[in-house]
Design an enzyme around this catalytic site. Structure first.
Site, PDB file in Angstrom:
ATOM      1  N   GLY A   5       0.818  -1.206   0.000  1.00 15.67           N
ATOM      2  CA  GLY A   5       0.000   0.000   0.000  1.00 15.67           C
ATOM      3  C   GLY A   5       0.852   1.255   0.000  1.00 15.67           C
ATOM      4  O   GLY A   5       2.084   1.207  -0.129  1.00 15.67           O
ATOM      5  N   ASP A   6       0.198   2.400   0.168  1.00 17.11           N
ATOM      6  CA  ASP A   6       0.900   3.678   0.062  1.00 17.11           C
ATOM      7  C   ASP A   6       2.026   3.827   1.077  1.00 17.11           C
ATOM      8  O   ASP A   6       3.125   4.266   0.730  1.00 17.11           O
ATOM      9  CB  ASP A   6      -0.075   4.858   0.146  1.00 17.11           C
ATOM     10  CG  ASP A   6      -0.946   4.855   1.385  1.00 17.11           C
ATOM     11  OD1 ASP A   6      -0.920   3.899   2.178  1.00 17.11           O
ATOM     12  OD2 ASP A   6      -1.674   5.852   1.559  1.00 17.11           O
ATOM     13  N   ASN A   7       1.803   3.449   2.323  1.00 14.98           N
ATOM     14  CA  ASN A   7       2.857   3.609   3.325  1.00 14.98           C
ATOM     15  C   ASN A   7       4.001   2.629   3.110  1.00 14.98           C
ATOM     16  O   ASN A   7       5.171   2.994   3.255  1.00 14.98           O
ATOM     17  CB  ASN A   7       2.270   3.479   4.731  1.00 14.98           C
ATOM     18  CG  ASN A   7       1.321   4.617   5.029  1.00 14.98           C
ATOM     19  OD1 ASN A   7       1.679   5.779   4.911  1.00 14.98           O
ATOM     20  ND2 ASN A   7       0.096   4.284   5.387  1.00 14.98           N
ATOM     21  N   SER A  10       5.953   3.974   0.272  1.00 14.21           N
ATOM     22  CA  SER A  10       6.715   5.155   0.713  1.00 14.21           C
ATOM     23  C   SER A  10       7.956   4.731   1.481  1.00 14.21           C
ATOM     24  O   SER A  10       9.037   5.298   1.293  1.00 14.21           O
ATOM     25  CB  SER A  10       5.852   6.050   1.598  1.00 14.21           C
ATOM     26  OG  SER A  10       4.822   6.637   0.869  1.00 14.21           O
TER      27      SER A  10
END
Length: 167
Positions: A5-7, A10
């Site tokens: 996912g996004d985290n 990142s």
């Protein structure tokens, strides 16, 4: 299973692939997350028990109110970012005793979904100083994120965060 996912992405993109690396993401919300040997086991649910993209732990804390808080002040005064930032830079740390509780959208860390923001310590003339209120909003959002970050310490290895400055 490993996260994508996004985290997690990142963390991968900013190099948090080694235990001990921590990232801070500042946007509408603020997040602090870091590589850990295993998923966090936080019975309070404050620290999210994500996995990173490599299968290791990615303990994460999130505040709902970060960059959006000073933006509310800026928009309210109708000033540009450069102008209000210059005004804020001229104001003292601690904002002459004005504190901005930044919970404009409730809060996630701590889990207070019905909380609201507050300005505390106002004196005559403070409302005529947009830089002061902008700085108070910046400080309030920063301290809220720092408080959340401190809750993640037991889940990080080594359990420490280094802050360049403290007030």
């Amino acid at each position: 299973s490993a996260g994508g996912g996004d985290n997690a992405m990142s963390a991968l993109g900013c190099g948090c692939t080694a235990v001990g690396r921590v990232a801070v993401s500042l946007g509408t919300s603020g997040t602090v997350f870091g590589k850990a040997p295993a998923a966090a086991r936080d019975p309070s649910g404050t620290v999210c028990s994500f996995l990173d993209s490599t299968g290791g732990g990615l303990p994460l804390v999130c505040t709902l109110n970060c960059a959006s808080v000073p933006e509310e002040v800026r928009a309210g005064y109708g000033l540009g970012r450069d102008e209000i930032s210059s005004l804020a830079a001229a104001e003292p740390a601690g904002c002459d005793g004005v504190s901005f509780v930044p919970f404009l959208a409730g809060e996630r860390t701590p889990n207070w979904p019905h909380a609201s923001g507050a300005l505390v310590g106002l004196r005559a003339g403070h409302l005529a100083r947009p830089g002061l209120l902008y700085r108070a909003a910046l400080e309030g959002a920063t301290f809220a994120l720092r408080a959340a970050a401190m809750l993640s310490l037991p889940h990080l290895s080594p359990p420490r965060l280094h802050f360049a400055h403290s007030l």
